[in-house]
Design an enzyme around this catalytic site. Structure first.
Site, PDB file in Angstrom:
ATOM      1  CE  LYS A  33      16.083  21.446  -8.902  1.00  0.00           C
ATOM      2  NZ  LYS A  33      17.518  21.479  -9.140  1.00  0.00           N
ATOM      3  CG  ASN A  34      16.775  24.745 -11.829  1.00  0.00           C
ATOM      4  OD1 ASN A  34      17.086  24.053 -10.866  1.00  0.00           O
ATOM      5  ND2 ASN A  34      16.687  24.265 -13.058  1.00  0.00           N
ATOM      6  NE  ARG A  88      26.373  21.284 -13.124  1.00  0.00           N
ATOM      7  CZ  ARG A  88      27.575  21.397 -13.652  1.00  0.00           C
ATOM      8  NH1 ARG A  88      28.499  20.530 -13.384  1.00  0.00           N
ATOM      9  NH2 ARG A  88      27.858  22.401 -14.449  1.00  0.00           N
ATOM     10  CB  CYS A 138      21.248  14.886 -12.064  1.00  0.00           C
ATOM     11  SG  CYS A 138      19.738  15.247 -11.218  1.00  0.00           S
ATOM     12  NE  ARG A 184      24.300  18.746 -15.103  1.00  0.00           N
ATOM     13  CZ  ARG A 184      23.264  18.968 -14.289  1.00  0.00           C
ATOM     14  NH1 ARG A 184      22.957  18.106 -13.378  1.00  0.00           N
ATOM     15  NH2 ARG A 184      22.571  20.068 -14.393  1.00  0.00           N
ATOM     16  CG  ASP A 238      15.701  20.696 -16.273  1.00  0.00           C
ATOM     17  OD1 ASP A 238      16.588  19.875 -16.562  1.00  0.00           O
ATOM     18  OD2 ASP A 238      15.902  21.684 -15.539  1.00  0.00           O
ATOM     19  NE  ARG A 290      18.968  16.523  -6.031  1.00  0.00           N
ATOM     20  CZ  ARG A 290      19.540  16.560  -7.233  1.00  0.00           C
ATOM     21  NH1 ARG A 290      19.692  15.464  -7.914  1.00  0.00           N
ATOM     22  NH2 ARG A 290      19.950  17.697  -7.738  1.00  0.00           N
TER      23      ARG A 290
HETATM   24  C1  UD1 Z   1      20.942  24.128 -15.177  1.00  0.00           C
HETATM   25  C2  UD1 Z   1      19.761  23.629 -14.410  1.00  0.00           C
HETATM   26  C3  UD1 Z   1      19.314  22.278 -14.942  1.00  0.00           C
HETATM   27  C4  UD1 Z   1      19.056  22.366 -16.441  1.00  0.00           C
HETATM   28  C5  UD1 Z   1      20.246  22.996 -17.168  1.00  0.00           C
HETATM   29  C6  UD1 Z   1      19.996  23.259 -18.639  1.00  0.00           C
HETATM   30  C7  UD1 Z   1      20.014  24.594 -12.203  1.00  0.00           C
HETATM   31  C8  UD1 Z   1      20.274  24.375 -10.771  1.00  0.00           C
HETATM   32  N1  UD1 Z   1      20.104  23.520 -13.003  1.00  0.00           N
HETATM   33  O1  UD1 Z   1      21.989  23.179 -15.016  1.00  0.00           O
HETATM   34  O2  UD1 Z   1      18.120  21.903 -14.256  1.00  0.00           O
HETATM   35  O3  UD1 Z   1      18.852  21.068 -16.952  1.00  0.00           O
HETATM   36  O4  UD1 Z   1      20.599  24.241 -16.560  1.00  0.00           O
HETATM   37  O5  UD1 Z   1      18.878  24.077 -18.779  1.00  0.00           O
HETATM   38  O6  UD1 Z   1      19.700  25.679 -12.614  1.00  0.00           O
HETATM   39  N2  UD1 Z   1      28.845  22.787 -19.658  1.00  0.00           N
HETATM   40  C9  UD1 Z   1      30.178  22.702 -19.989  1.00  0.00           C
HETATM   41  N3  UD1 Z   1      31.088  23.346 -19.186  1.00  0.00           N
HETATM   42  C10 UD1 Z   1      30.722  24.066 -18.099  1.00  0.00           C
HETATM   43  C11 UD1 Z   1      29.340  24.161 -17.779  1.00  0.00           C
HETATM   44  C12 UD1 Z   1      28.425  23.507 -18.581  1.00  0.00           C
HETATM   45  O7  UD1 Z   1      30.558  22.050 -20.968  1.00  0.00           O
HETATM   46  O8  UD1 Z   1      31.593  24.615 -17.422  1.00  0.00           O
HETATM   47  C13 UD1 Z   1      27.854  22.080 -20.505  1.00  0.00           C
HETATM   48  C14 UD1 Z   1      27.078  21.009 -19.746  1.00  0.00           C
HETATM   49  O9  UD1 Z   1      27.771  19.798 -19.686  1.00  0.00           O
HETATM   50  C15 UD1 Z   1      25.819  20.921 -20.587  1.00  0.00           C
HETATM   51  C16 UD1 Z   1      25.616  22.353 -21.083  1.00  0.00           C
HETATM   52  O10 UD1 Z   1      26.878  22.997 -20.940  1.00  0.00           O
HETATM   53  O11 UD1 Z   1      26.034  20.074 -21.694  1.00  0.00           O
HETATM   54  C17 UD1 Z   1      24.573  23.134 -20.323  1.00  0.00           C
HETATM   55  O12 UD1 Z   1      24.895  23.116 -18.943  1.00  0.00           O
HETATM   56  P1  UD1 Z   1      24.380  24.263 -17.975  1.00  0.00           P
HETATM   57  O13 UD1 Z   1      23.455  25.167 -18.746  1.00  0.00           O
HETATM   58  O14 UD1 Z   1      25.527  24.913 -17.312  1.00  0.00           O
HETATM   59  O15 UD1 Z   1      23.501  23.451 -16.937  1.00  0.00           O
HETATM   60  P2  UD1 Z   1      23.469  23.599 -15.350  1.00  0.00           P
HETATM   61  O16 UD1 Z   1      23.626  25.032 -14.984  1.00  0.00           O
HETATM   62  O17 UD1 Z   1      24.346  22.601 -14.745  1.00  0.00           O
END
Ligand code: UD1
Length: 429
Positions: A22-23, A102, A126, A131, A316, A408
């Protein structure tokens, strides 16, 4: 609303085919916006999030044709999507669509890169912590975008097009890396991303972008270099196998005992999780066909684990590991370092009788001999599947409510598990 009914106690034996990730599928579909030509994606999982993204892309004028074997057919290999973004008719991604997932926020990157403008609602997804998207916005600003936030929307403009830049992420972010990578492919000049996420899905997207004519090196390492090109063309790409689905079923087998081949799974995508499972007492064997997971009569051994960016133990899989440790012979410690508040499953696991104590970011799980079935509620995607894993060994009946979270991210979950002997069925009201 659908529910899943499980009667615990059966061992799992047989073969589970692993679906496309999915990711990776989501950002690959979004990358289709970067080219006027058709991007063909094979092995796309049939998931609610994929269907939702199809609607979002459709709203921008993208034509998507899907073909492939139907669920239930043998040798199931997902669906093939033909994504054609010849004409982008609208650069706005509205709240009603984006708030449900998201990752759909990431359309901001290709829209800005190709159309030089985008208006995208701040995301939903989620309920696991705040986030934010500040780092995604930082990356786009570095590439020369002017960004304003108005009425819940991020409005981004780059009148002369994006320009290559140095982007140094203060923390590892998968979303930030995807966005920076996609946007930079069509920027003028060279972009260097440092402290980039190394997740295999980033590498899969970069491979596809390179097949489309992008010039990306270093993906899969913390330093990615992108030399911008003026146009990307169509290509055909197969989505890599889902390491989270793989790890989830591996934990289910470790929980119930038995012997299952996770067909098509690739061990290098989740080595840290496989190491933890081995420590917990599972027997893992890799072959050309996939990964075989078995556990004989011996009990589950406790472990101490912290989640971390790839190649560390994935956040995850944290909830699933916690379910497994609820039955370990001793005390386990699991620390969540990626998302705050990603412990919503704790109170639901407690309904099975699990003994879990939270102290800040660390959960201590005192294993017990027997979980008991209970009515429980799915709270987020990965948390919900941890309840299924607990239900598979719990004495008596478990009813998992609100399974739309499962749909999902897990394709045909009840079919895959019942095919291996689990007593699990979906009840549609
Ligand atoms: C992606 C995955 C999710 C997984 C996560 C971490 C997808 C669709 N989802 O989520 O399944 O759990 O990676 O492996 O691929 N953060 C900030 N500012 C930002 C962006 C992120 O502070 O602008 C923080 C987030 O709150 C979190 C951390 O960085 O604490 C990691 O987030 P991120 O790696 O970006 O996760 P996602 O891409 O949302």
């Amino acid at each position: 609303m659908d529910r899943i009914r499980i009667v615990g106690g059966s061992k799992l034996n047989g073969t589970i085919p692993i679906s496309g990730a999915k990711n990776a599928a989501l950002p690959l579909m979004i990358a289709g916006l970067l080219s006027e030509e058709t991007l063909i994606l094979d092995n796309v999982p049939r998931l609610a999030d994929v269907a939702q993204l199809q609607r979002i892309l459709g709203n921008h004028g993208v034509d998507i044709m899907s073909a492939g074997k139907r669920p239930g057919a043998q040798e199931y290999q997902g669906q093939t999507l033909h994504i054609s973004a010849a004409d982008i008719i609208d650069t706005t991604a509205p709240y009603e669509l984006v708030s449900r997932m998201r990752a759909s926020f990431w359309v901001i990157a290709p829209l800005l890169a190709r159309m030089h403008e985008a208006k995208v609602s701040l995301p939903g997804g989620c309920a696991i912590g705040t986030r934010p998207v500040d780092l995604l916005i930082m990356a786009l600003e570095k590439l020369g975008a002017e960004i304003a936030i108005d009425g819940g929307y991020v409005i981004a403009k780059a009148p002369g097009g994006l320009k290559g830049a140095a982007i140094d992420f203060p923390k590892v972010t998968v979303s930030g890396t995807h966005v920076a990578l996609m946007a930079a492919t069509l920027a003028k000049g060279t972009t260097v991303i440092t402290n980039a996420a190394c997740e295999p899905e980033i590498l899969d997207v970069a491979d596809c972008l390179n097949k489309m004519g992008a010039r990306v090196t270093g993906a899969g390492t913390p330093r990615i270099v992108i030399e911008g090109v003026t146009k990307l063309h169509g290509t055909r790409h197969t989505v890599l196998p889902d390491r989270i689905e793989t790890g989830t079923y591996a934990m289910a087998v470790a929980m119930t005992g038995g012997d299952v081949l996770l067909a098509g799974a690739r061990p290098e995508l989740l080595q840290s999780a496989l190491d933890v499972l081995t420590q917990a007492g599972a027997v893992i064997t890799a072959s050309n066909e996939g990964i075989r997971v078995a556990r004989n009569g011996a009990g589950i051994q406790p472990v101490t684990v912290s989640t971390a960016p790839f190649p560390g133990f994935p956040t995850d899989l944290q909830a699933q590991l916690m379910a497994l440790m609820a039955c370990a012979k001793g005390s386990s410690h699991i620390t969540e370092t990626i998302f705050e508040n990603r412990f919503m499953h704790v109170q639901e696991l407690a309904r099975f009788g699990a003994r879990i104590h939270l102290n800040g970011e660390t959960a201590t799980i005192d294993g017990i001999a027997k979980l008991r079935g209970a009515p429980v509620m799915a709270t987020d995607l990965r948390a919900s599947v941890s309840l299924v894993i607990a239900g598979l060994v719990a004495e008596g009946e478990t009813m998992v409510n609100r399974v739309y979270h499962l749909d999902r991210g897990f394709e045909r979950l009840e079919e895959k598990l019942s095919g291996c002997g689990a007593s699990i069925e979906r009840i549609s009201d």
